[in-house]
Design a protein around this motif. Structure first.
Motif, mmCIF file in Angstrom:
data_model
loop_
_atom_site.group_PDB
_atom_site.id
_atom_site.type_symbol
_atom_site.label_atom_id
_atom_site.label_comp_id
_atom_site.label_asym_id
_atom_site.label_seq_id
_atom_site.Cartn_x
_atom_site.Cartn_y
_atom_site.Cartn_z
ATOM 1 N N GLN A 1 0.849 -1.193 0.000
ATOM 2 C CA GLN A 1 0.000 0.000 0.000
ATOM 3 C C GLN A 1 0.882 1.240 0.000
ATOM 4 O O GLN A 1 2.010 1.219 0.468
ATOM 5 C CB GLN A 1 -0.953 0.009 1.189
ATOM 6 N N ASP B 1 -1.373 7.087 0.907
ATOM 7 C CA ASP B 1 -2.771 6.697 0.710
ATOM 8 C C ASP B 1 -2.926 5.195 0.986
ATOM 9 O O ASP B 1 -2.869 4.377 0.072
ATOM 10 C CB ASP B 1 -3.215 7.019 -0.728
ATOM 11 N N PRO B 2 -3.102 4.805 2.259
ATOM 12 C CA PRO B 2 -3.197 3.388 2.616
ATOM 13 C C PRO B 2 -4.350 2.648 1.945
ATOM 14 O O PRO B 2 -4.339 1.436 1.850
ATOM 15 C CB PRO B 2 -3.387 3.400 4.136
ATOM 16 N N SER B 3 -5.358 3.391 1.450
ATOM 17 C CA SER B 3 -6.477 2.720 0.788
ATOM 18 C C SER B 3 -6.107 2.247 -0.614
ATOM 19 O O SER B 3 -6.796 1.410 -1.192
ATOM 20 C CB SER B 3 -7.685 3.657 0.717
ATOM 21 N N ASP B 4 -5.021 2.779 -1.189
ATOM 22 C CA ASP B 4 -4.562 2.371 -2.513
ATOM 23 C C ASP B 4 -3.629 1.174 -2.344
ATOM 24 O O ASP B 4 -2.451 1.334 -2.052
ATOM 25 C CB ASP B 4 -3.849 3.535 -3.206
ATOM 26 N N GLN B 5 -4.196 -0.029 -2.499
ATOM 27 C CA GLN B 5 -3.449 -1.254 -2.242
ATOM 28 C C GLN B 5 -3.219 -2.036 -3.522
ATOM 29 O O GLN B 5 -3.960 -1.920 -4.488
ATOM 30 C CB GLN B 5 -4.189 -2.118 -1.241
ATOM 31 N N GLN C 1 -9.757 -9.753 -0.169
ATOM 32 C CA GLN C 1 -9.051 -8.665 0.506
ATOM 33 C C GLN C 1 -9.607 -7.282 0.136
ATOM 34 O O GLN C 1 -9.237 -6.291 0.747
ATOM 35 C CB GLN C 1 -7.565 -8.695 0.126
ATOM 36 N N GLY C 2 -10.458 -7.234 -0.892
ATOM 37 C CA GLY C 2 -11.001 -5.949 -1.343
ATOM 38 C C GLY C 2 -9.987 -5.112 -2.104
ATOM 39 O O GLY C 2 -10.038 -3.891 -2.097
ATOM 40 N N VAL C 3 -9.053 -5.780 -2.771
ATOM 41 C CA VAL C 3 -7.992 -5.105 -3.524
ATOM 42 C C VAL C 3 -8.324 -5.175 -5.012
ATOM 43 O O VAL C 3 -8.733 -6.220 -5.514
ATOM 44 C CB VAL C 3 -6.623 -5.778 -3.253
ATOM 45 N N THR C 4 -8.154 -4.059 -5.737
ATOM 46 C CA THR C 4 -8.509 -4.037 -7.159
ATOM 47 C C THR C 4 -7.307 -4.054 -8.093
ATOM 48 O O THR C 4 -7.470 -4.134 -9.295
ATOM 49 C CB THR C 4 -9.353 -2.788 -7.487
#
Length: 153
Positions: free
Chosen positions: A6, A10-14, A40-43
């Motif tokens: 990540q 921006d920790p939400s950008d994984q 994991q909800g990662v795109t």
């Protein structure tokens, strides 16, 4: 082996990075990686394979591009950072607002920009998607530096 990466700012950008054990990667591992990404909800994902990836696995990766951004790289292609090579000029990916400002400034349509293939090694390095614009900054003997823009197709 799998890593979850990540951004610091921006920790939400994984991003998930997969290293398959198989020399030739087929459909089965690609599907399991996709399932891990969903869980994991990662795109975004990168697959670093050793020797080859089957055509059917490549097809599945390209079909996933509507929802997930997954790219595959041969391990040997990653031994040298191509963006640091003396013959490769600096590339900067433009944000959507910058792209709109560029098109408005020069009264251009997207279709009038020079193109860069999404399969180009530098485009793959930066993860360029269709419709994104990259600014290329080259050294010039007469002008000091020369700017050009390319549309990813």
């Amino acid at each position: 082996m799998t890593f979850l990466v990540q951004k610091r700012d921006d920790p939400s950008d994984q991003l998930m990075v997969f290293f398959p054990d198989d020399l030739s990667v087929g459909i089965k591992p690609i599907r399991s990686y996709a399932e891990k990404m969903v869980a994991q909800g990662v795109t975004k994902g990168i697959i670093v394979y050793r020797k080859t990836i089957t055509p059917s696995a490549n097809k599945i990766i390209s079909q996933m591009s509507s929802k997930y951004q997954m790219e595959a790289f041969n391990e040997s292609d990653l031994l040298v950072n191509i963006t640091h090579h003396e013959l490769v000029p600096k590339h900067v990916v433009l944000k959507d607002e910058e792209k709109k400002a560029l098109l408005a400034r020069y009264h251009l349509k997207e279709s009038q920009l020079p193109r860069i293939q999404s399969s180009d090694p530098v485009a793959k390095y930066y993860g360029l998607k269709k419709g994104q614009v990259v600014k290329i900054i080259r050294a010039s003997e007469t002008a000091g530096r020369y700017l050009t823009y390319r549309l990813c197709v």
